[in-house]
Design an enzyme around this catalytic site. Structure first.
Site, PDB file in Angstrom:
ATOM      1  N   ALA A 176       0.846   8.411  -5.972  1.00  7.81           N
ATOM      2  CA  ALA A 176       1.081   8.346  -7.417  1.00  7.81           C
ATOM      3  C   ALA A 176       2.508   7.878  -7.709  1.00  7.81           C
ATOM      4  CB  ALA A 176       0.853   9.725  -8.041  1.00  7.81           C
ATOM      5  N   TYR A 179       5.188   5.022  -5.817  1.00  5.50           N
ATOM      6  CA  TYR A 179       5.588   4.905  -4.415  1.00  5.50           C
ATOM      7  C   TYR A 179       4.620   3.977  -3.669  1.00  5.50           C
ATOM      8  CZ  TYR A 179       8.720   8.537  -5.928  1.00  5.50           C
ATOM      9  OH  TYR A 179       9.676   9.224  -6.634  1.00  5.50           O
TER      10      TYR A 179
END
Length: 466
Positions: A176, A179
């Protein structure tokens, strides 16, 4: 279980396929620069995690733990890149377990989203799914080769094996908030033309292969979960960027992840960090950002633009137009959800910001779903669990403000802490340069010395033998 908590869904045990957690409150992944520059761990991090275990959370999801030093977001974060890291993590897990708290290690790689890569990464472009720099800081990057992707999958799997050897109760893949895994999943970022780009199935290939290889290494009897941004909102704050993945696409990804072997899904939002909706705030902490953001000036080609916007008050309105447009819309949607759930005005409209997205995912999978988003009101947490929006909630900032939120408030029948988190985000903006902690001096009655004493408390005791 006390009389106060008897029958309270917050204190019901949550059973996963390979893990049981004593209650429904998870400490979400958050931490500061508490370790050595080379990524070896310190007593300070053990002190940090112990605060939350002692305060009553059922499980701690660790801060971002790099699987390799090329993927760290900041120096002074403990890594899990080699076997010599295992003894430190084992010591930390043992301490957390003393309070009947589970520990889930979040395995991560920054890709192009790194704030300060460290001297070893200073002259290397970050590895990513794309050659396009990130739109917020302007971190330069390059698209990984297929050979590099395969190598990175091996790093993740080896890290998961080390986490299990260290006694961690499970691992979470950080897919999420912008990254590296997000950089592959998102249609707003991934512009590859090979088998890892293009269609949704191709963009999800990296994540699916990660889960399968981790399962091969750790076996089927170990907890593995995945954190995903349910909606990318990749065009916020910059309207000229692509929107990125929709909720419907993320639902399909989650179904594939379940088939690949994940035991739980952790729902967040946003394709970058920071993002207007993660961590959401009533206003942007301009003054604090102006004092700490200079450390980013050598990292990204757009950092000077941001620093200028933070530094000069006459530019705040321009930045605010970009930053706050999505916050106001989401706050209205969330207020409508609160009304539907029977919540009063005492519950902030910023609480439970991803509950609707979590509900959509939960309806389409069989594994438990954890929802994050500024929770600190017991009444709202009970509602989102009993009404089927999620199975548990994860909390970061409100637990920084009140480490004992579970034991001293929820377990004693209180809906909120006496001094609730203001969601001001000064904790996270300070973390670039200063120790992580609550920097809202108003919560300390204006007593700056008392605030700093609380921030610095994590450094004591100072040695492993203390």
């Amino acid at each position: 279980m006390s009389n106060t908590t008897q029958g309270d869904v917050i204190f019901n045990e949550l059973k996963f396929r390979n893990l049981s957690v004593k209650n429904r409150i998870f400490r979400s992944n958050v931490s500061g620069k508490f370790d050595n520059y080379d990524g070896s761990g310190t007593q300070t991090r053990i002190n940090w995690e112990t605060k939350f275990a002692k305060g009553g959370v059922g499980a701690i999801i660790s801060s971002y733990v790099p699987v390799h030093r090329s993927g760290r977001i900041l120096p002074n974060y403990a890594t899990i890149e080699s076997d010599d890291r295992i003894p430190f993590w084992r010591k930390l897990v043992e301490k957390v377990h003393e309070y009947d708290c589970r520990f889930i290690m979040q395995l991560s790689h920054s890709g192009r989203q790194r704030d300060q890569g460290g001297v070893e990464n200073q002259f290397n472009r970050a590895a990513s799914s794309t050659d396009q720099k990130d739109p917020f800081h302007g971190i330069l990057c390059r698209a990984m080769t297929v050979q590099e992707i395969k190598q990175l999958i091996g790093w993740f799997a080896a890290a998961a094996g080390r986490a299990r050897e260290a006694g961690a109760d499970g691992v979470e893949l950080h897919g999420a908030n912008g990254y590296l895994i997000t950089q592959f999943l998102s249609s707003g970022i991934n512009d590859r033309k090979d088998e890892y780009g293009g269609s949704l199935e191709n963009r999800a290939r990296f994540a699916i292969e990660l889960v399968r290889e981790i399962r091969r290494v750790v076996g089927n009897d170990y907890h593995v979960q995945f954190k995903i941004s349910a909606i990318d909102h990749n065009d916020q704050p910059f309207f000229y960027e692509k929107k990125g993945n929709s909720l419907q696409e993320s639902v399909q990804i989650c179904k594939w992840l379940e088939e690949a072997g994940v035991d739980a899904l952790h729902v967040s939002t946003g394709s970058m960090f920071p993002h207007p909706l993660n961590p959401v705030a009533p206003d942007f902490p301009y003054n604090t950002a102006a004092r700490t953001y200079e450390t980013m000036l050598s990292s990204g080609v757009l950092a000077m633009r941001n620093y200028t916007l933070f530094r000069y008050s006459w530019l705040h309105g321009l930045f605010g137009l970009l930053w706050n447009r999505s916050v106001k819309k989401k706050a209205r949607e969330n207020a409508a959800l609160h009304k539907k759930l029977g919540m009063g005005s005492e519950v902030s409209p910023l609480e439970g910001l991803t509950a609707l997205e979590a509900e959509a995912i939960r309806k389409n999978v069989q594994v438990p779903v954890i929802c994050t988003g500024g929770f600190q009101s017991a009444s709202l947490i009970r509602k989102v669990i009993t009404e089927g929006y999620c199975d548990a909630v994860s909390i970061a900032r409100p637990l920084i403000a009140n480490n004992d939120l579970v034991n001293e408030y929820f377990a004693k029948g209180k809906d909120q802490p006496d001094r609730p988190c203001s969601h001001c985000n000064k904790c996270l903006v300070n973390a670039i340069e200063n120790p992580l902690g609550c920097y809202d001096v108003d919560r300390f009655g204006g007593n700056y010395d008392a605030m700093i004493a609380q921030v610095m408390s994590v450094f004591h005791p100072t040695s492993f033998g203390a």
